[in-house]
Enzyme design. Structure first.
Site, PDB file in Angstrom:
ATOM      1  N   HIS A 264       0.842  -1.196   0.000  1.00 25.64           N
ATOM      2  CA  HIS A 264       0.000   0.000   0.000  1.00 25.64           C
ATOM      3  C   HIS A 264       0.874   1.242   0.000  1.00 25.64           C
ATOM      4  CE1 HIS A 264      -3.252   2.754   0.935  1.00 25.64           C
ATOM      5  NE2 HIS A 264      -4.029   1.794   0.480  1.00 25.64           N
ATOM      6  N   ASP A 315      -8.041  -5.481  -0.502  1.00 23.48           N
ATOM      7  CA  ASP A 315      -8.487  -6.390  -1.560  1.00 23.48           C
ATOM      8  C   ASP A 315      -8.177  -7.856  -1.277  1.00 23.48           C
ATOM      9  OD1 ASP A 315      -9.607  -4.496  -3.371  1.00 23.48           O
ATOM     10  OD2 ASP A 315      -7.583  -3.755  -3.672  1.00 23.48           O
TER      11      ASP A 315
HETATM   12  N1  COA Z   1       3.937  -7.685  -4.535  1.00 24.67           N
HETATM   13  C1  COA Z   1       5.269  -7.703  -4.657  1.00 24.67           C
HETATM   14  N2  COA Z   1       6.038  -6.617  -4.515  1.00 24.67           N
HETATM   15  C2  COA Z   1       5.407  -5.466  -4.237  1.00 24.67           C
HETATM   16  C3  COA Z   1       4.032  -5.380  -4.088  1.00 24.67           C
HETATM   17  C4  COA Z   1       3.289  -6.554  -4.242  1.00 24.67           C
HETATM   18  N3  COA Z   1       1.964  -6.540  -4.111  1.00 24.67           N
HETATM   19  N4  COA Z   1       3.681  -4.114  -3.802  1.00 24.67           N
HETATM   20  C5  COA Z   1       4.817  -3.419  -3.778  1.00 24.67           C
HETATM   21  N5  COA Z   1       5.851  -4.238  -4.038  1.00 24.67           N
HETATM   22  C6  COA Z   1       7.243  -3.864  -4.100  1.00 24.67           C
HETATM   23  C7  COA Z   1       7.578  -3.216  -5.426  1.00 24.67           C
HETATM   24  O1  COA Z   1       7.932  -4.158  -6.411  1.00 24.67           O
HETATM   25  C8  COA Z   1       8.711  -2.325  -5.036  1.00 24.67           C
HETATM   26  O2  COA Z   1       9.831  -3.134  -4.816  1.00 24.67           O
HETATM   27  P1  COA Z   1      11.287  -2.658  -5.220  1.00 24.67           P
HETATM   28  O3  COA Z   1      11.547  -1.452  -4.379  1.00 24.67           O
HETATM   29  O4  COA Z   1      12.119  -3.837  -4.918  1.00 24.67           O
HETATM   30  O5  COA Z   1      11.198  -2.317  -6.694  1.00 24.67           O
HETATM   31  C9  COA Z   1       8.274  -1.805  -3.669  1.00 24.67           C
HETATM   32  O6  COA Z   1       7.482  -2.858  -3.106  1.00 24.67           O
HETATM   33  C10 COA Z   1       7.472  -0.524  -3.715  1.00 24.67           C
HETATM   34  O7  COA Z   1       6.332  -0.739  -4.548  1.00 24.67           O
HETATM   35  P2  COA Z   1       5.630   0.335  -5.441  1.00 24.67           P
HETATM   36  O8  COA Z   1       4.897  -0.341  -6.549  1.00 24.67           O
HETATM   37  O9  COA Z   1       6.593   1.419  -5.806  1.00 24.67           O
HETATM   38  O10 COA Z   1       4.614   0.937  -4.402  1.00 24.67           O
HETATM   39  P3  COA Z   1       3.483   1.963  -4.744  1.00 24.67           P
HETATM   40  O11 COA Z   1       3.255   2.741  -3.528  1.00 24.67           O
HETATM   41  O12 COA Z   1       3.781   2.709  -6.002  1.00 24.67           O
HETATM   42  O13 COA Z   1       2.229   1.037  -5.090  1.00 24.67           O
HETATM   43  C11 COA Z   1       0.491  -0.495  -4.773  1.00 24.67           C
HETATM   44  C12 COA Z   1       1.283   0.656  -4.150  1.00 24.67           C
HETATM   45  C13 COA Z   1      -0.696  -0.795  -3.869  1.00 24.67           C
HETATM   46  C14 COA Z   1      -0.027  -0.081  -6.149  1.00 24.67           C
HETATM   47  C15 COA Z   1       1.408  -1.736  -4.878  1.00 24.67           C
HETATM   48  O14 COA Z   1       1.747  -2.182  -3.574  1.00 24.67           O
HETATM   49  C16 COA Z   1       0.781  -2.856  -5.679  1.00 24.67           C
HETATM   50  O15 COA Z   1       0.895  -2.870  -6.905  1.00 24.67           O
HETATM   51  N6  COA Z   1       0.086  -3.822  -5.007  1.00 24.67           N
HETATM   52  C17 COA Z   1      -0.579  -4.890  -5.708  1.00 24.67           C
HETATM   53  C18 COA Z   1      -1.908  -4.402  -6.261  1.00 24.67           C
HETATM   54  C19 COA Z   1      -2.918  -4.172  -5.177  1.00 24.67           C
HETATM   55  O16 COA Z   1      -3.113  -4.990  -4.294  1.00 24.67           O
HETATM   56  N7  COA Z   1      -3.610  -3.045  -5.283  1.00 24.67           N
HETATM   57  C20 COA Z   1      -4.650  -2.679  -4.356  1.00 24.67           C
HETATM   58  C21 COA Z   1      -4.256  -1.508  -3.539  1.00 24.67           C
HETATM   59  S1  COA Z   1      -5.439  -1.186  -2.255  1.00 24.67           S
END
Ligand code: COA
Length: 373
Positions: A264, A315
């Site tokens: 998140h 979710d």
């Molecule tokens: N699974 C695996 N790795 C994850 C992850 C996940 N669900 N969520 C974040 N990470 C990792 C990223 O790969 C990144 O790793 P790195 O630094 O080694 O490259 C790090 O954690 C930061 O992630 P990032 O995507 O930059 O975070 P964000 O704040 O931009 O995105 C979300 C937040 C929620 C979009 C992201 O956690 C995600 O894509 N989650 C899965 C989708 C989801 O459940 N969405 C519903 C949100 S309520």
């Protein structure tokens, strides 16, 4: 001569940006509040109609106020013959429900000529008309693709009751209605998330409510936002068995695959909604013969926490809650949209009340000094 380009401090994904003031919902550490009430308090003690009233009016409703709103919403949820004829022209085969819903909500504005009047009173009335029809539209789509007749809502019933009734065509049992009502409360708002921001950006041009909510639906649809709950259930099916779950996670993380339902932008110590949904998922999946899916989820959670340090978000466990209720996987995100419309409306109202158009800048990284010969 050097060509000047625009440069600024880029904050990719706007992580560190405070884009507006808001009094709709707040996240402080791991505490989520709507209008100052914790999500735990609201989930345990408020009905969804009371939550809608709270979000739109910034005050606890009296019994009369919430009952009046429930009556208004149930009456306004009915679709006219004209709307039904139009909706029947939209394709449903191989169409994702969120794509259909986005189009249907946009189309509703064609029968609501007054929606451009942005006065507070009128926008509240437009909001009731739109909010009330969200469960009706989702149910319409679901029954049509199953070749079943559309079921109109019953006046005087709650949104949760009518939603379950319209989806199945049968009077729902009170326990299922209670679970749906709690899920609608849990998903109603969440500060300046992607879809609330889209809604506010559209409202900030002083466009109408239908345009603003259509923007919100489009943003929620994506798998990084509301679309994650459907993907969680697909992942559980792909894994299939408890003894395969830990290795599946290890392999996914090694291949940099994002595990849906984890991580998140704001919560780093856990999403409070996930905790509530986890206990709902455990009891519901056990009582409906779906315990296997809860157990796989629990193993995934332990593996993701230990291997990546990421915690489940809203979710992750909502997927097994909906699945245990017999709701098809691709309807999970539309249910989220039904609930979140209440929050989007509160954000649009707040935006209209204190508006300045959103217009950020982009740092130029393209070619310069080109000439067209
Ligand atoms: N699974 C695996 N790795 C994850 C992850 C996940 N669900 N969520 C974040 N990470 C990792 C990223 O790969 C990144 O790793 P790195 O630094 O080694 O490259 C790090 O954690 C930061 O992630 P990032 O995507 O930059 O975070 P964000 O704040 O931009 O995105 C979300 C937040 C929620 C979009 C992201 O956690 C995600 O894509 N989650 C899965 C989708 C989801 O459940 N969405 C519903 C949100 S309520």
């Amino acid at each position: 001569m050097a060509v000047e380009v625009y440069k600024g401090a880029v904050d990719k994904g706007l992580e560190g940006v405070v884009a507006c003031t808001t009094a709709v919902s707040s996240i402080v550490d791991a505490t989520l509040c709507y209008r100052g009430y914790t999500i735990e308090d609201l989930a345990a003690n408020a009905t969804f109609e009371e939550v809608i009233w709270l979000l739109w009016n910034n005050e606890h409703p009296t019994k009369d106020q919430s009952e009046k709103l429930m009556k208004e919403l149930s009456e306004s949820a009915v679709l006219s013959d004209q709307t039904i004829s139009f909706l029947n022209t939209l394709p449903v085969k191989d169409v994702h429900p969120m794509a259909w819903l986005r189009s249907a909500v946009s189309a509703l504005s064609l029968w609501d000529n007054n929606s451009q009047d942005l006065s507070k009173e009128n926008q509240r009335a437009v909001g009731v008309r739109l909010m009330s029809k969200m469960p009706t539209l989702v149910s319409f789509f679901h029954r049509k693709r199953e070749g079943k007749n559309f079921v109109q809502p019953k006046p005087g019933k709650t949104m949760a009751w009518n939603f379950m009734y319209m989806l199945s065509g049968e009077e729902p049992n009170p326990e299922a209605v209670k679970v749906m009502d709690t899920c609608l409360t849990l998903h109603a708002d969440h500060e300046l998330n992607c879809s609330a921001f889209s809604t506010r950006v559209t409202a900030s041009s002083l466009s109408d409510i239908y345009s603003a909510i259509t923007s919100g639906i489009g943003s929620l649809k994506g798998p990084l936002h509301g679309g994650a709950n459907e993907q969680v259930m697909r992942m559980l099916f792909e894994i299939g068995e408890e003894d395969k779950a830990a290795a599946w996670v290890e392999n996914a993380l090694a291949n940099k695959v994002k595990i849906m339902g984890f991580g998140h932008r704001v919560y780093k110590n856990g999403d409070p909604r996930a905790k509530i949904l986890k206990s709902m998922s455990k009891s519901l999946s056990e009582s409906t013969g779906n315990a296997k899916w809860y157990k796989i989820s629990d193993i995934i959670e332990q593996a993701v926490v230990s291997q990546k340090g990421l915690l489940p978000n809203v979710d992750f466990y909502s997927a097994t809650v909906y699945y245990s209720m017999g709701i098809p996987m691709d309807m999970f995100t539309p249910i989220f949209a039904v609930s979140r419309t209440s929050g989007w409306l509160a954000h649009a109202y707040e935006q209209y009340d204190n508006n300045r158009i959103y217009r950020p800048r982009g740092e130029w990284t393209g070619k310069v000094g080109q000439h067209w010969n």
